[in-house]
Design an enzyme around this catalytic site. Sequence first.
Site, short mmCIF file in Angstrom:
data_model
loop_
_atom_site.label_atom_id
_atom_site.label_comp_id
_atom_site.label_asym_id
_atom_site.label_seq_id
_atom_site.Cartn_x
_atom_site.Cartn_y
_atom_site.Cartn_z
N ARG A 19 0.97 -1.23 0.09
CA ARG A 19 0.22 0.06 -0.24
C ARG A 19 0.72 1.33 -0.01
NH1 ARG A 19 -2.62 -3.62 3.17
NH2 ARG A 19 -1.63 -3.04 4.83
N GLU A 69 5.57 -9.66 15.14
CA GLU A 69 4.86 -10.19 16.51
C GLU A 69 5.35 -11.58 16.70
OE1 GLU A 69 0.91 -9.53 16.28
OE2 GLU A 69 0.68 -10.15 18.54
P1 AMP Z 1 4.73 -2.14 11.44
O1 AMP Z 1 6.26 -2.77 10.87
O2 AMP Z 1 4.31 -2.87 12.53
O3 AMP Z 1 5.04 -0.58 11.58
O4 AMP Z 1 3.75 -2.33 10.49
C1 AMP Z 1 3.58 -1.53 9.46
C2 AMP Z 1 3.04 -2.22 8.03
O5 AMP Z 1 1.89 -3.22 8.43
C3 AMP Z 1 2.33 -1.06 7.17
O6 AMP Z 1 3.10 -1.26 5.76
C4 AMP Z 1 0.93 -1.49 7.16
O7 AMP Z 1 0.48 -1.46 5.91
C5 AMP Z 1 0.71 -2.61 7.87
N1 AMP Z 1 -0.22 -2.59 9.01
C6 AMP Z 1 0.10 -2.85 10.46
N2 AMP Z 1 -1.10 -2.57 11.25
C7 AMP Z 1 -1.85 -2.31 10.35
C8 AMP Z 1 -3.23 -1.95 10.61
N3 AMP Z 1 -3.86 -2.28 11.63
N4 AMP Z 1 -4.20 -1.55 9.59
C9 AMP Z 1 -3.63 -1.54 8.28
N5 AMP Z 1 -2.27 -1.96 7.96
C10 AMP Z 1 -1.58 -2.45 8.88
#
Ligand code: AMP
Length: 176
Positions: A64, A101
């Site tokens: 995205r 996670e």
């Molecule tokens: P992180 O590495 O935990 O910061 O996760 C970020 C990536 O995961 C981004 O590229 C988002 O597209 C996706 N992502 C994580 N959590 C969500 C959520 N609650 N809703 C939509 N996309 C998410």
Amino acid sequence: MPNVTAAEIAAAIRNVPDFPKPGIQFKDITPVLADARLFAGSIDLLTQNFAPGSVDAVVGIDARGFIFAAAAATKLKAGFVPVRKKGKLPFQTIEQEYALEYGNATVAMHIDALKPGARVLLIDDLLATGGTSAAAVALMQKLGAKILATNFLIELKFLNGRDKLKDHPVRSIVVY
Ligand code: AMP
């Protein structure tokens, strides 16, 4: 000046409970993309601290993030560079592993995607734990880029993703 407010974008983001697994509140940005004014406005907001010509490349994260980063790149008269999941890029890559996670994931970038000293802006749709974007930043640093900022349409503040990006400015439009 953007003619769209963060509140209007927030109102269009659809919360989908328990997707892709129980307990996750998925922030669905497709209603923002489908609305011409909100999509253009979100790009205005994501790029508003930068003048066209002041950025060499906008880096976007699979998948995205590509949508927002590519549109931002054309607006800033900058190139677009993808960070992809391991195994998707055809040429020689550099890779960075990061913790999820449960388990690990690896992102990759082409070895020649950024020139040393290139002025780059990282854009992704959402900052959650910061693992993905911190891995992207590590790749950009390995190639010697000058990271101007990391910008997100959405930030899930309670997950403290900013803490992993604190060496560079972090901006987000809609905060939960
Ligand atoms: P992180 O590495 O935990 O910061 O996760 C970020 C990536 O995961 C981004 O590229 C988002 O597209 C996706 N992502 C994580 N959590 C969500 C959520 N609650 N809703 C939509 N996309 C998410």
